[in-house]
Design a protein around this motif. Sequence first.
Motif, short mmCIF file in Angstrom:
data_model
loop_
_atom_site.label_atom_id
_atom_site.label_comp_id
_atom_site.label_asym_id
_atom_site.label_seq_id
_atom_site.Cartn_x
_atom_site.Cartn_y
_atom_site.Cartn_z
N SER A 46 -13.88 -8.51 0.28
CA SER A 46 -14.98 -9.73 0.65
C SER A 46 -14.40 -11.15 0.40
N ARG A 47 -13.29 -11.20 -0.40
CA ARG A 47 -12.70 -12.57 -0.81
C ARG A 47 -11.28 -12.44 -0.26
N PRO A 48 -10.83 -12.52 1.00
CA PRO A 48 -9.60 -12.44 1.28
C PRO A 48 -8.69 -13.68 1.11
N ASN A 49 -9.48 -14.89 0.98
CA ASN A 49 -8.80 -16.10 0.46
C ASN A 49 -8.38 -15.89 -1.06
N MET A 50 -8.88 -15.08 -1.74
CA MET A 50 -8.44 -14.89 -3.31
C MET A 50 -7.83 -13.90 -3.54
N VAL A 51 -7.96 -12.87 -2.61
CA VAL A 51 -6.99 -11.60 -3.07
C VAL A 51 -6.09 -11.30 -1.97
N LEU A 52 -4.86 -11.05 -2.40
CA LEU A 52 -3.91 -10.54 -1.35
C LEU A 52 -3.70 -8.96 -1.66
N GLY A 53 -3.15 -8.34 -0.34
CA GLY A 53 -3.12 -7.18 -0.27
C GLY A 53 -1.76 -6.78 -1.23
N VAL A 54 -0.72 -7.65 -0.87
CA VAL A 54 0.62 -7.27 -1.64
C VAL A 54 1.14 -8.78 -1.99
N LYS A 55 1.16 -9.23 -3.03
CA LYS A 55 1.83 -10.38 -3.42
C LYS A 55 3.20 -10.59 -2.93
N ALA A 56 3.77 -11.75 -2.85
CA ALA A 56 4.98 -12.34 -2.35
C ALA A 56 5.97 -11.36 -3.11
N HIS A 57 7.02 -10.85 -2.18
CA HIS A 57 8.17 -9.99 -2.68
C HIS A 57 9.33 -9.96 -1.69
N SER A 58 10.35 -9.43 -2.08
CA SER A 58 11.32 -8.99 -1.02
C SER A 58 11.67 -7.60 -1.34
N ASP A 59 11.91 -6.84 -0.48
CA ASP A 59 12.10 -5.34 -0.48
C ASP A 59 13.42 -5.18 -1.60
N ARG A 60 13.53 -4.07 -2.16
CA ARG A 60 14.56 -4.08 -3.11
C ARG A 60 15.71 -3.23 -2.48
N LEU A 61 15.63 -2.57 -1.70
CA LEU A 61 16.61 -1.23 -1.01
C LEU A 61 17.18 -2.17 -0.02
N GLY A 62 17.72 -1.04 0.82
CA GLY A 62 18.81 -1.63 1.86
C GLY A 62 18.03 -2.07 3.04
N VAL A 63 17.21 -0.90 3.63
CA VAL A 63 16.60 -1.40 4.75
C VAL A 63 15.13 -0.85 4.73
N THR A 64 14.04 -1.43 5.11
CA THR A 64 12.67 -0.83 5.18
C THR A 64 12.34 -0.82 6.59
N VAL A 65 11.83 0.45 7.10
CA VAL A 65 11.34 0.68 8.35
C VAL A 65 9.67 0.76 8.23
N LEU A 66 9.18 -0.03 8.77
CA LEU A 66 7.69 -0.10 8.77
C LEU A 66 6.85 0.14 9.90
N LEU A 67 5.83 0.91 10.01
CA LEU A 67 5.04 1.15 11.00
C LEU A 67 3.64 0.27 10.49
N GLN A 68 3.40 -0.72 11.21
CA GLN A 68 2.17 -1.31 10.87
C GLN A 68 0.81 -0.80 11.56
N ASP A 69 -0.13 -1.08 10.79
CA ASP A 69 -1.42 -0.78 11.26
C ASP A 69 -1.44 -1.29 12.87
N ASP A 70 -1.89 -0.48 13.71
CA ASP A 70 -1.81 -0.83 15.15
C ASP A 70 -2.95 -1.81 15.68
N VAL A 71 -4.06 -2.00 14.86
CA VAL A 71 -5.05 -3.09 15.17
C VAL A 71 -5.34 -4.02 14.14
N VAL A 72 -5.01 -3.73 12.86
CA VAL A 72 -5.39 -4.99 11.89
C VAL A 72 -4.18 -5.64 11.51
N GLU A 73 -3.94 -6.76 11.53
CA GLU A 73 -2.68 -7.78 11.31
C GLU A 73 -2.87 -7.78 9.65
N GLY A 74 -1.77 -8.54 9.17
CA GLY A 74 -1.79 -8.58 7.73
C GLY A 74 -0.47 -9.12 7.23
#
Length: 175
Positions: free
Chosen positions: A41-69
């Motif tokens: 209810s407070r997207p301006n105050m709550v992040l889903g995941v805070k800023a970070h860089s991934d720690r490993l070599g390569v990340t392969v990500l399948l995003q939600d096919d409808v909801v951006e973020g």
Amino acid sequence: MMEILFKAMAKSPDLEESSFLSQFGDQPIMQVRFNFYPPCSRPNMVLGVKAHSDRLGVTVLLQDDVVEGLQILKDDRWIKVPIIPHALVVNLGDQMQIMSNGIFKSPMHRVLTNTSKLRISVAMFNELEQDKEIGPVNQLIDDKRPRLYKNDKNFAGFNYECFQKGKIAIEGAKI
Ligand SMILES: O=C(O)CCC(=O)C(=O)O
Ligand SMILES: [Fe+2]
């Protein structure tokens, strides 16, 4: 799949195919993480995941096919990663930045929440064999490009510690 990616990436700075891959050891660990972001209810105050860089070599990500973020930091601005149906997002992590002596970059990213819709993503990571040390590939160190990062045995753990403390791990890996 990861093997193909690591071999292809080694060809770009003209290295032996196995230069990055061999650093992962004979028994690298494949990890898959399902991320679930409930509506907030407070997207301006709550992040889903805070800023970070991934720690490993390569990340392969399948995003939600409808909801951006997902957003990525470029020139101090947050840029939305668009949803492209059936496409995978390939992101480089800190260990790639270290192994390539800074040639490949591991970008900062974060995930926003959404007021009404939940979001799901699936991320695939390739973890080093236990107790394996990584460091810049020798051929990428010379007078023009001195070694930027030290060798490290538990960088993944160090990155996680930094994430919790709000610090940037790759800075701590510098010489
Ligand atoms: O949910 C996303 O789109 C990205 C998640 C993420 O950055 C991660 O799992 O490291
Ligand atoms: Fe991430």
